[in-house]
Scaffold this motif. Structure first.
Motif, short mmCIF file in Angstrom:
data_model
loop_
_atom_site.label_atom_id
_atom_site.label_comp_id
_atom_site.label_asym_id
_atom_site.label_seq_id
_atom_site.Cartn_x
_atom_site.Cartn_y
_atom_site.Cartn_z
N TRP A 187 7.61 5.81 -4.07
CA TRP A 187 7.17 5.76 -2.67
C TRP A 187 7.69 6.97 -1.90
O TRP A 187 6.95 7.59 -1.12
CB TRP A 187 7.65 4.47 -2.00
N ALA A 214 5.68 9.98 -2.59
CA ALA A 214 4.39 9.93 -1.90
C ALA A 214 4.55 10.20 -0.40
O ALA A 214 3.73 10.91 0.21
CB ALA A 214 3.74 8.56 -2.12
N PHE A 241 2.56 13.13 1.53
CA PHE A 241 1.59 12.87 2.60
C PHE A 241 2.13 13.21 3.98
O PHE A 241 1.38 13.70 4.84
CB PHE A 241 1.17 11.39 2.58
N SER A 282 -8.41 6.51 5.36
CA SER A 282 -8.14 6.28 3.96
C SER A 282 -7.20 5.08 3.85
O SER A 282 -6.16 5.03 4.52
CB SER A 282 -7.47 7.51 3.33
N ALA A 283 -7.59 4.10 3.01
CA ALA A 283 -6.74 2.92 2.84
C ALA A 283 -5.36 3.31 2.32
O ALA A 283 -4.34 2.74 2.72
CB ALA A 283 -7.40 1.93 1.89
N LEU A 284 -5.30 4.31 1.43
CA LEU A 284 -4.01 4.76 0.91
C LEU A 284 -3.18 5.41 2.00
O LEU A 284 -2.00 5.08 2.18
CB LEU A 284 -4.22 5.75 -0.24
N LEU A 285 -3.77 6.32 2.76
CA LEU A 285 -3.03 7.00 3.82
C LEU A 285 -2.57 6.05 4.91
O LEU A 285 -1.62 6.32 5.63
CB LEU A 285 -3.88 8.12 4.42
N PHE A 339 -0.93 3.50 4.61
CA PHE A 339 0.42 3.02 4.34
C PHE A 339 1.49 4.04 4.73
O PHE A 339 2.69 3.75 4.60
CB PHE A 339 0.57 2.67 2.86
#
Length: 325
Positions: free
Chosen positions: A14, A17, A21, A172-175, A177
């Motif tokens: 995490w 990431a 990001f 974006s669903a990922l971004l 988070f």
């Protein structure tokens, strides 16, 4: 202590990431930071001895990244997309509510629209009901939620909790988070915030009357508006897990009424109406499958179009709603 190793590996992943990001704007610098952190965390776990030192060192590395990440400031001064450009501001004098920057756009497509930002006035003593919309755009386990408050006179007031995107930015669903989108409360006319979904994006919209005393519905609206005003002054981050369209609704509901027990369908909110049905919060006079089918207003919304009576027309004949007088 064996179980700490996989947990720390997840935390290192995490952290890498987050650095990629949310770290340096340069992709090269972000890659170096993310890769370096991953290597350092994995090396600490694998090489340091005794084991306790490995766990402590890795925990310290993760804590440093978490501390940095939590300190990243949200902002109100970015180059926003037109549909989230203005934050709403509410003023209350006695029972009289005034809201600036109520969105009431006319859409030709999802990106082509005429902007209409309005100042609207509501009498809180005339608040009569509260409704919930569930919107499906693809996966049926996930939905978008919008709350509407109805008044004895005038159109309902709808509030949708969303991401505030910059020009050139897409969701974006990922971004979601990470620290990529500020939190935004769309305060709008239903022709805008529901109509754009059913009529322009082709999404499925379900509308339910919520069984809630008017006094609590009013308190819930006021709690929403406190957050609306706070965000205009002190922006906050959206988070797809902890600060999304449904978990934030639950936060407001918890603030004004009895405990709302946690349920997995609060996250898998495409099943939220099923949960509300089980709790008696929406109409239970019909079998759930029939209630759900009859609560789909997608075609009614398309037929209503930009009619000023949009909100009245989409409610005609819905289960749990009083017949038109």
């Amino acid at each position: 202590m064996w179980f700490l190793t996989p947990l720390l590996l997840i935390a290192v992943a995490w952290g890498s990431a987050a650095l990629w990001f949310d770290g340096p704007p340069s992709r090269t610098a972000a890659g170096v930071a993310a890769g370096g952190f991953a290597i350092a965390g994995a090396a600490a776990l694998a090489l340091l001895r005794p084991r306790r030192n490995a766990l402590l060192a890795t925990t310290a590395l993760v804590a440093a990244v978490v501390g940095w990440w939590l300190a990243i400031p949200a902002r109100n001064d970015r180059d926003w997309l037109g549909d989230v450009a203005r934050p709403a501001v509410a003023t209350i004098e006695g029972s009289q509510l005034t809201i600036e920057n109520v969105r009431n756009f006319e859409y030709r497509s999802d990106t082509d629209f005429s902007e209409h930002w309005e100042t609207r006035h509501y009498d809180l003593d005339a608040l009569s009901a509260i409704d919930l919309s569930l919107i499906y755009w693809g996966p049926t386990l996930i939905a978008h939620t919008i709350v509407s408050w109805e008044f004895e006179t005038g159109p309902p007031l709808a509030i949708s909790i969303e991401t505030r995107k910059e020009k050139g930015e897409a969701y974006s669903a990922l971004l979601g988070f990470f620290r990529q989108y500020e939190l935004y409360y769309v305060v709008a006319d239903e022709r805008d915030v529901l109509g754009v979904r059913s009529n322009v994006r082709g999404e499925q919209v379900l509308l339910y009357r919520i069984e809630m005393p008017v006094e609590r519905a009013r308190a819930l609206l006021l709690d929403y508006l406190r957050e609306v005003n706070q965000l205009a002054e002190r922006p906050r981050w959206y988070n797809a897990l902890s600060q999304n369209c449904t978990t934030t609704i639950r936060h407001h509901v918890q603030a004004v009424g009895p405990s709302n027990p946690w349920d997995w369908r609060i996250l898998a909110n495409g099943r939220l109406d099923e949960l509300l049905y089980e709790r008696g919060t929406i109409d239970t006079s019909l079998p759930f499958a029939e209630l759900r089918a009859r609560s789909d207003i997608s075609e009614k919304a398309k037929a209503a179009g930009t009619d000023p009576a949009f909100s009245h027309r989409i409610r005609e004949g819905l289960p749990g709603f009083a017949p038109a007088g």
